[in-house]
Design an enzyme around this catalytic site. Sequence first.
Site, PDB file in Angstrom:
ATOM      1  N   GLY A  33      11.815  12.170  -3.433  1.00  0.00           N
ATOM      2  CA  GLY A  33      10.753  11.509  -2.687  1.00  0.00           C
ATOM      3  C   GLY A  33      11.250  10.527  -1.639  1.00  0.00           C
ATOM      4  CG  LEU A  35      11.539   4.297  -3.935  1.00  0.00           C
ATOM      5  CD1 LEU A  35      11.442   3.123  -2.978  1.00  0.00           C
ATOM      6  CD2 LEU A  35      10.766   3.983  -5.225  1.00  0.00           C
ATOM      7  CB  ALA A  36      14.869   9.164  -3.979  1.00  0.00           C
ATOM      8  CE  LYS A 170       3.833  -3.373  -3.565  1.00  0.00           C
ATOM      9  NZ  LYS A 170       2.708  -2.553  -3.138  1.00  0.00           N
ATOM     10  CG  ASP A 199       6.824  -7.746  -5.625  1.00  0.00           C
ATOM     11  OD1 ASP A 199       7.197  -7.349  -4.500  1.00  0.00           O
ATOM     12  OD2 ASP A 199       5.835  -8.476  -5.782  1.00  0.00           O
ATOM     13  CG  HIS A 200       9.716  -3.873  -1.941  1.00  0.00           C
ATOM     14  ND1 HIS A 200       9.741  -4.463  -0.702  1.00  0.00           N
ATOM     15  CD2 HIS A 200       8.526  -3.241  -2.020  1.00  0.00           C
ATOM     16  CE1 HIS A 200       8.628  -4.197  -0.060  1.00  0.00           C
ATOM     17  NE2 HIS A 200       7.867  -3.460  -0.829  1.00  0.00           N
ATOM     18  CE  LYS A 204      10.560  -8.046   2.648  1.00  0.00           C
ATOM     19  NZ  LYS A 204      11.410  -7.275   3.582  1.00  0.00           N
ATOM     20  CG  ASP A 257      -0.542  -2.444  -0.048  1.00  0.00           C
ATOM     21  OD1 ASP A 257       0.186  -1.801  -0.830  1.00  0.00           O
ATOM     22  OD2 ASP A 257      -0.318  -2.530   1.168  1.00  0.00           O
ATOM     23  CG  HIS A 262       4.584  -7.794  -1.597  1.00  0.00           C
ATOM     24  ND1 HIS A 262       5.383  -7.312  -2.607  1.00  0.00           N
ATOM     25  CD2 HIS A 262       4.349  -6.738  -0.762  1.00  0.00           C
ATOM     26  CE1 HIS A 262       5.624  -6.030  -2.393  1.00  0.00           C
ATOM     27  NE2 HIS A 262       4.994  -5.664  -1.296  1.00  0.00           N
ATOM     28  CE  LYS A 362      -1.236  -1.364   5.153  1.00  0.00           C
ATOM     29  NZ  LYS A 362       0.168  -1.483   5.589  1.00  0.00           N
ATOM     30  CE  LYS A 367       7.845  -5.379   8.922  1.00  0.00           C
ATOM     31  NZ  LYS A 367       8.668  -4.161   8.705  1.00  0.00           N
TER      32      LYS A 367
END
Length: 510
Positions: A33, A35-36, A170, A199-200, A204, A257, A262, A362, A367
Amino acid sequence: MFQLNKTLDKLYNSPVDKNIEENFQFILFGGTGDLAHNKIIPAFYNLAAKNILPEQYTIFATGRRYDSEQEYLDAFYNTLQNKKEKVDKKIWQSLAEHIEYFQLSFKDENDFERLRERLAQKSETEAISNRIFYLATAPKFFAEIAEKLEEFNLLNVGFKNHDSRLVIEKPFGHDFDSAQKLNNTLSNIFSEKNIFRIDHYLGKEMIQNIMVIRLSNPIFRALWNKEHIDNIQIYLNESEGVKDRGKYYDDTGVIKDMFQNHILQVLSLIAMEEPENLSAEEISDKKVEVFKELADNDLSDIDEHIVRGQYDSNTVDGEKLKAYREEKEIDPDSETATFMALKLFLNNERWRDVPIYLKSGKRLSKKEAAIAIEFKDDFHSAYLDNQKLDTNLLLINIQPEEGVSLRFNTRKPASNNQIIPVEMEFCQSCQQYFNSPENYEGLIYDMINGDKTLFTSWKEVSYSWKFIDKIQDKCAEEDIALHMYPAQSEGPGAADKLLEADGRSWQDKE
């Protein structure tokens, strides 16, 4: 002293000795996928490039897309070439030798039996110390896969320690009840210490730096309270729309989301009481205290403290931008919020009466993600005549640039005591030779070593869901308005008025 940065100490450098000494098996479900492709395998490449991985380890990547291992490896090599300026073929080859592609369907019990046999066979020739099951799949498969891992004895086969770990991404459920149901299933199979919830955002660089800024600087540590801080702002602005995530996003919206995970995780690190030590357990306990207080918040006047929005169509530089309701797989009558601003308080001695403003959306103009700590205007009376002084401001920039700035007042050179604001800035990502580790690089390093500092506990997840569910229910009861805003704008004007009513403004607007 600060254990929280020990991961980064290892990852910034390329030490001569390998940092992960013991052999491990890393079983990646969803190994074909996005993510991988975009995060996990590239993170392993970076770890291999820094000579951190041990002599013996195996990454078993499961999936159905490719018919052969070589086809799988070629696809990932192409992904790396697209992501990086240069791929070192020797490093890639050294990593590829440790990757095995295993065709598997979640619905086929024979495939789990074959995987068990392969793990047992591999363990006969390479004694392992860790076995990690990483579920890079759709959340609806988490419980089903975990149950099959137990059913087919994949946790313990050929593994002396009987201490396998489970890693899940998540979202952890879609509300408190579903999260609790999932957790009950997982905790019947794995102990809490072996469940790693990613939770990526916690990976950070500048999020990890919050603790260091707070606790290693007496000038901030002494001022980190209601006596000196006027308000706290956390904003995570996104310029892109929902892209190909329409079906998922229309069921979640910005509140699930971005806020449930986050934003609330960042807030917990800013607002928590000082931990006695920097162990994962102590830090999590302090964060849980914040989540508990949030869940106990009185939301009776939520209509005065929340702004919901949804992006509408717009034309920018001659390009027609779609409205949210025109995106793929979105209900044309959708009431899902793509923007939310929220004002809240924590009722404790440290933060009582200090407003906390949270915002995310969004299709905004740019950003940008940051934490703004604005200090009170406690100026000496001698400097209040005939001039307006800027408050002191600590800004922790998360993206696109990483760094910290501090705004303070000084005399303008060659002036008659005119006072001007200046900024002392440290731009971490601007440094010529700095190469910040990617989020997943540190997360994978820690999960292999069993360090849960950058992962979320069940208590954190449960209380955050209770808070979010409470907001959702109140919004439904009060029929909170949904403000439309043009795509690639600054969001609904009502979000600005939320702060203007308090005599303040968003720091990303200044």
